[in-house]
Design a protein around this motif. Structure first.
Motif, PDB file in Angstrom:
ATOM      1  N   PRO A  95      13.819   1.819 -21.544  1.00 44.85           N
ATOM      2  CA  PRO A  95      15.215   1.606 -21.958  1.00 44.85           C
ATOM      3  C   PRO A  95      15.414   1.780 -23.458  1.00 44.85           C
ATOM      4  N   ILE A  96      14.409   1.456 -24.253  1.00 47.63           N
ATOM      5  CA  ILE A  96      14.516   1.616 -25.701  1.00 47.63           C
ATOM      6  C   ILE A  96      14.596   3.098 -26.048  1.00 47.63           C
ATOM      7  N   VAL A  97      13.734   3.902 -25.431  1.00 51.66           N
ATOM      8  CA  VAL A  97      13.755   5.349 -25.671  1.00 51.66           C
ATOM      9  C   VAL A  97      15.089   5.935 -25.208  1.00 51.66           C
ATOM     10  N   ALA A  98      15.561   5.502 -24.038  1.00 53.17           N
ATOM     11  CA  ALA A  98      16.850   5.999 -23.528  1.00 53.17           C
ATOM     12  C   ALA A  98      17.985   5.629 -24.478  1.00 53.17           C
ATOM     13  N   LEU A  99      17.947   4.425 -25.020  1.00 53.30           N
ATOM     14  CA  LEU A  99      18.961   3.991 -25.974  1.00 53.30           C
ATOM     15  C   LEU A  99      18.941   4.868 -27.227  1.00 53.30           C
ATOM     16  N   ILE A 100      17.751   5.132 -27.747  1.00 49.02           N
ATOM     17  CA  ILE A 100      17.635   5.963 -28.949  1.00 49.02           C
ATOM     18  C   ILE A 100      18.167   7.370 -28.682  1.00 49.02           C
ATOM     19  N   TRP A 101      17.801   7.960 -27.544  1.00 46.38           N
ATOM     20  CA  TRP A 101      18.304   9.289 -27.203  1.00 46.38           C
ATOM     21  C   TRP A 101      19.830   9.269 -27.081  1.00 46.38           C
ATOM     22  N   GLY A 102      20.359   8.217 -26.463  1.00 49.41           N
ATOM     23  CA  GLY A 102      21.809   8.108 -26.326  1.00 49.41           C
ATOM     24  C   GLY A 102      22.509   8.029 -27.665  1.00 49.41           C
ATOM     25  N   LEU A 103      21.959   7.228 -28.571  1.00 49.27           N
ATOM     26  CA  LEU A 103      22.552   7.114 -29.907  1.00 49.27           C
ATOM     27  C   LEU A 103      22.459   8.436 -30.669  1.00 49.27           C
ATOM     28  N   LEU A 104      21.329   9.129 -30.539  1.00 47.57           N
ATOM     29  CA  LEU A 104      21.183  10.427 -31.192  1.00 47.57           C
ATOM     30  C   LEU A 104      22.148  11.461 -30.611  1.00 47.57           C
ATOM     31  N   ASP A 105      22.513  11.265 -29.349  1.00 42.28           N
ATOM     32  CA  ASP A 105      23.428  12.195 -28.677  1.00 42.28           C
ATOM     33  C   ASP A 105      24.889  11.831 -28.925  1.00 42.28           C
ATOM     34  N   GLY A 106      25.129  10.772 -29.686  1.00 37.34           N
ATOM     35  CA  GLY A 106      26.496  10.396 -30.037  1.00 37.34           C
ATOM     36  C   GLY A 106      27.155   9.434 -29.053  1.00 37.34           C
ATOM     37  N   GLU A 107      26.392   8.860 -28.138  1.00 33.56           N
ATOM     38  CA  GLU A 107      26.976   7.903 -27.206  1.00 33.56           C
ATOM     39  C   GLU A 107      27.233   6.585 -27.918  1.00 33.56           C
ATOM     40  N   SER A 108      28.223   5.852 -27.439  1.00 27.49           N
ATOM     41  CA  SER A 108      28.529   4.557 -28.056  1.00 27.49           C
ATOM     42  C   SER A 108      27.689   3.465 -27.391  1.00 27.49           C
ATOM     43  N   PHE A 109      27.511   2.393 -28.132  1.00 25.19           N
ATOM     44  CA  PHE A 109      26.716   1.250 -27.662  1.00 25.19           C
ATOM     45  C   PHE A 109      27.577   0.017 -27.871  1.00 25.19           C
ATOM     46  N   SER A 110      28.113  -0.528 -26.785  1.00 26.67           N
ATOM     47  CA  SER A 110      29.090  -1.612 -26.890  1.00 26.67           C
ATOM     48  C   SER A 110      28.419  -2.984 -26.912  1.00 26.67           C
ATOM     49  N   ILE A 111      29.216  -3.996 -27.178  1.00 27.34           N
ATOM     50  CA  ILE A 111      28.721  -5.374 -27.205  1.00 27.34           C
ATOM     51  C   ILE A 111      28.207  -5.799 -25.825  1.00 27.34           C
ATOM     52  N   THR A 112      28.814  -5.289 -24.762  1.00 29.21           N
ATOM     53  CA  THR A 112      28.350  -5.602 -23.407  1.00 29.21           C
ATOM     54  C   THR A 112      26.925  -5.087 -23.203  1.00 29.21           C
ATOM     55  N   GLN A 113      26.649  -3.898 -23.694  1.00 28.12           N
ATOM     56  CA  GLN A 113      25.303  -3.343 -23.568  1.00 28.12           C
ATOM     57  C   GLN A 113      24.305  -4.119 -24.431  1.00 28.12           C
ATOM     58  N   ILE A 114      24.738  -4.578 -25.588  1.00 31.13           N
ATOM     59  CA  ILE A 114      23.861  -5.393 -26.440  1.00 31.13           C
ATOM     60  C   ILE A 114      23.516  -6.697 -25.728  1.00 31.13           C
ATOM     61  N   ILE A 115      24.503  -7.344 -25.126  1.00 33.74           N
ATOM     62  CA  ILE A 115      24.259  -8.588 -24.388  1.00 33.74           C
ATOM     63  C   ILE A 115      23.326  -8.331 -23.207  1.00 33.74           C
ATOM     64  N   GLY A 116      23.561  -7.241 -22.481  1.00 33.36           N
ATOM     65  CA  GLY A 116      22.689  -6.893 -21.356  1.00 33.36           C
ATOM     66  C   GLY A 116      21.258  -6.651 -21.801  1.00 33.36           C
ATOM     67  N   THR A 117      21.098  -5.956 -22.930  1.00 32.24           N
ATOM     68  CA  THR A 117      19.767  -5.697 -23.468  1.00 32.24           C
ATOM     69  C   THR A 117      19.069  -6.998 -23.831  1.00 32.24           C
ATOM     70  N   LEU A 118      19.795  -7.901 -24.467  1.00 33.90           N
ATOM     71  CA  LEU A 118      19.214  -9.197 -24.830  1.00 33.90           C
ATOM     72  C   LEU A 118      18.809 -10.000 -23.605  1.00 33.90           C
ATOM     73  N   ILE A 119      19.623  -9.964 -22.560  1.00 39.94           N
ATOM     74  CA  ILE A 119      19.288 -10.678 -21.319  1.00 39.94           C
ATOM     75  C   ILE A 119      17.999 -10.117 -20.720  1.00 39.94           C
ATOM     76  N   ILE A 120      17.870  -8.790 -20.705  1.00 38.84           N
ATOM     77  CA  ILE A 120      16.657  -8.169 -20.168  1.00 38.84           C
ATOM     78  C   ILE A 120      15.438  -8.557 -20.999  1.00 38.84           C
ATOM     79  N   LEU A 121      15.558  -8.482 -22.325  1.00 36.96           N
ATOM     80  CA  LEU A 121      14.425  -8.824 -23.186  1.00 36.96           C
ATOM     81  C   LEU A 121      14.032 -10.287 -23.061  1.00 36.96           C
ATOM     82  N   ILE A 122      15.012 -11.163 -22.935  1.00 34.37           N
ATOM     83  CA  ILE A 122      14.713 -12.585 -22.729  1.00 34.37           C
ATOM     84  C   ILE A 122      14.013 -12.785 -21.383  1.00 34.37           C
TER      85      ILE A 122
END
Length: 143
Positions: free
Chosen positions: A95-122
């Motif tokens: 998921p980290i690699v996918a996130l980096i590729w998405g950001l490099l491709d110009g995709e947005s990363f919303s607060i909902t995705q940040i919360i979801g990422t934190l839940i997964i990491l926890i």
């Protein structure tokens, strides 16, 4: 499914070459994939006459080789060299690699995705940590 995959490879396919395992996987999936392409209309003549078709197929070939086939061979090698638990922990990086590729491709990363990422990491942290309470409990049971 990663847990099943790594345990089967470690237990039953330890002596089989990682490339052979990957080829076997793709041979098995070939017919179902072909059926999906037929029913999805992939072989429609309009698709082949599209000027962007060759570029699109080229990118799919590159992605399938580097992103799937080569990665599968490397993953199978890792499973054979290490334990299934360690090898499957590599999947946390995906998921980290996918996130980096998405950001490099110009995709947005919303607060909902940040919360979801934190839940997964926890969740990963809680699943992998060792508590003193459980170790003490095990110690009392076995001693």
């Amino acid at each position: 499914m990663y847990a099943i995959n790594v345990n089967i490879i470690k237990r039953y396919l330890q002596e089989v070459k990682p490339l052979a395992i990957a080829v076997g996987n793709y041979v098995v999936i070939f017919i179902p994939a072909l059926i999906v392409l037929v029913f999805a209309g992939f072989f429609n003549p309009e698709n082949f006459s599209n000027p962007d078709f060759n570029n699109a197929i080229g990118y799919v070939v590159i992605l399938s080789f580097f992103g799937t086939a080569l990665a599968k061979v490397l993953f199978n090698t890792l499973v054979q060299m290490s334990t299934p638990v360690f090898a499957s922990s590599v999947t946390y990086i995906m998921p980290i690699v996918a996130l980096i590729w998405g950001l490099l491709d110009g995709e947005s990363f919303s607060i909902t995705q940040i919360i979801g990422t934190l839940i997964i990491l926890i969740g990963v942290y809680l699943a992998n940590r060792k508590t003193k309470k459980s170790e003490t409990f095990k110690f009392r049971i076995f001693n």
